[in-house]
Enzyme design. Structure first.
Site, PDB file in Angstrom:
ATOM      1  N   GLU A  68      69.740  83.928  -6.615  1.00 33.25           N
ATOM      2  CA  GLU A  68      69.709  85.251  -5.731  1.00 33.25           C
ATOM      3  C   GLU A  68      69.756  84.803  -4.113  1.00 33.25           C
ATOM      4  OE1 GLU A  68      66.356  87.561  -8.347  1.00 33.25           O
ATOM      5  OE2 GLU A  68      65.639  86.111  -6.975  1.00 33.25           O
ATOM      6  N   ARG A 124      54.471  80.569   1.280  1.00 35.10           N
ATOM      7  CA  ARG A 124      54.387  82.018   1.807  1.00 35.10           C
ATOM      8  C   ARG A 124      54.215  82.998   0.760  1.00 35.10           C
ATOM      9  NH1 ARG A 124      57.624  85.438  -1.431  1.00 35.10           N
ATOM     10  NH2 ARG A 124      59.728  85.406  -1.228  1.00 35.10           N
ATOM     11  N   GLN A 152      53.125  77.275  -8.849  1.00 30.30           N
ATOM     12  CA  GLN A 152      52.388  78.150  -7.810  1.00 30.30           C
ATOM     13  C   GLN A 152      50.912  78.024  -7.526  1.00 30.30           C
ATOM     14  OE1 GLN A 152      52.555  81.171  -5.674  1.00 30.30           O
ATOM     15  NE2 GLN A 152      54.368  80.105  -4.952  1.00 30.30           N
ATOM     16  N   ASP A 239      60.158  88.758 -11.224  1.00 34.45           N
ATOM     17  CA  ASP A 239      60.980  88.598 -10.405  1.00 34.45           C
ATOM     18  C   ASP A 239      62.477  88.837 -11.076  1.00 34.45           C
ATOM     19  OD1 ASP A 239      61.440  86.574 -12.517  1.00 34.45           O
ATOM     20  OD2 ASP A 239      60.816  85.082 -11.066  1.00 34.45           O
ATOM     21  N   VAL A 305      56.698  91.040  -6.151  1.00 34.69           N
ATOM     22  CA  VAL A 305      58.151  90.437  -6.625  1.00 34.69           C
ATOM     23  C   VAL A 305      58.665  89.550  -5.799  1.00 34.69           C
ATOM     24  CG1 VAL A 305      58.622  92.437  -8.413  1.00 34.69           C
ATOM     25  CG2 VAL A 305      59.338  92.547  -5.940  1.00 34.69           C
TER      26      VAL A 305
END
Length: 351
Positions: A68, A124, A152, A239, A305
């Site tokens: 992406e 982030r 994560q 996602d 997302v």
């Protein structure tokens, strides 16, 4: 080798933050202070949400994953991130997610920063989750359930500790080695870390429920009977189309908060719901034009997302932090002829 006469100008040299320098920078600042600072940058940009160009990420799907591009601009700077999502990679000894990003000056079109964003995206994402939880989680929340203990998990946990104030995390993953990894990495964090044998066990006594799983399928990580009143659900696994983590009944009764609705509609828990399903945009809560948590019994859902503005915030942060430091190197990235019309002459003179 170039002669002195052909040395590039300052504008041709683009600051580049490598993985090594990113890690050095994070250790210099400190993980939790950097998560807190990143959350501040994201929150600041959410306050000026309406200034940004916004579009769902440009995705190229395959049967093994997705690649992406995530672009945005505030009119003065332009940023994009390249990111992939390949769940099968872990079994091959590779990262599920890798990323890099670029920030450019809108006036000239010249890049002003190129940086790794695999680590930075983890930072982030966690910072954004905790920033949202600051507005949506029950007051005084002390315990988080972390369901999905991949790359994560530690970042999410430490962000919730630094920004929301949790002091305990309850871990579950279908792969017990993943849970062992997180427990080991958080052993010196000052948190009470509990490894659990099931998702049901993990959510016992937790006020914040974070789901972060990798499989790109319609899964049911949490069922309706597992979720009591008063909790905040931080659903960050969404996602791509066809990937969900929550039973539809949870989504139906929770108050949903989203980043950018056109993207969430494609990729988030919202894709399970009819077009008229209600939601609130998070930026409206942050600016005070919409309400976040109303009362202690409310179930809130951050259907996250990930959105390009969050990456833009992270790129701004890194640009600001590396000034006058050695946490980057200059890349000779842009052709820089003395006469901007004589690119060919520059090539010939370099022989």
């Amino acid at each position: 080798m170039k002669s002195n006469a052909l040395q590039p100008s300052g504008k041709a040299l683009v600051p580049f933050v490598s993985v090594d320098n990113m890690m050095r920078l994070i250790h210099h600042i400190g993980v939790e202070p950097m998560l807190t600072a990143l959350a501040g940058y994201v929150e600041d940009d959410f306050r000026r949400w309406e200034l940004f160009d916004k579009t769902p990420r440009v995705a190229s799907h395959s049967d093994v994953g997705v690649i992406e591009l995530m672009p945005t601009s505030d009119g003065e700077a332009y940023g994009f991130k390249y990111v992939n999502g390949h769940p099968k990679n872990t079994k091959e000894g590779l990262q599920t997610v890798t990323a890099f990003g670029l920030l450019a000056d809108v006036y000239t079109g010249y890049p002003v920063l190129l940086t790794e964003m695999t680590i930075l995206t983890a930072m982030r994402t966690a910072a954004t989750s905790a920033m949202a939880a600051k507005y949506l989680a029950p007051k005084g929340a002390t315990t988080m359930a972390m369901i999905g203990n991949g790359a994560q998990a530690e970042f999410q946990t430490l962000a919730m500790k630094a920004i929301v104030g949790i002091d305990s995390v309850r871990l579950f993953d279908i792969d017990s080695k993943a849970t062992e990894k997180v427990a080991r990495n958080l052993a010196s964090s000052g948190l009470t870390v509990v490894a659990c044998a099931s998702a049901e066990e993990a959510i016992e006594g937790a006020q914040i429920l974070t789901t972060c799983t990798a499989d790109k399928q319609n899964a049911t990580i949490l069922t309706d009977n597992m979720v009591g009143s008063g909790v905040h659900i931080n659903a960050i696994g969404g996602d791509c189309p066809g990937k969900t983590e929550l039973h539809r009944d949870i989504v139906a009764r929770a108050d949903m908060f989203v980043e950018y609705p056109p993207q969430t509609r494609i990729e988030g828990e919202l894709q399970q719901m009819p077009d008229d399903h209600p939601f609130t945009e998070l930026w409206q809560v942050i600016t005070g034009t919409a309400q976040g948590r109303r009362d202690a019994r409310q179930v809130t859902l951050f259907d996250s997302v990930g959105f390009a503005i969050e990456d833009f915030s992270a790129l701004r942060f890194i640009r600001d932090q590396i000034r006058d430091t050695d946490y980057y190197m200059d890349l000779d990235l842009l052709a820089d002829p003395d006469d901007p019309r004589d690119l060919f002459g520059m090539l010939m003179r370099s022989a």
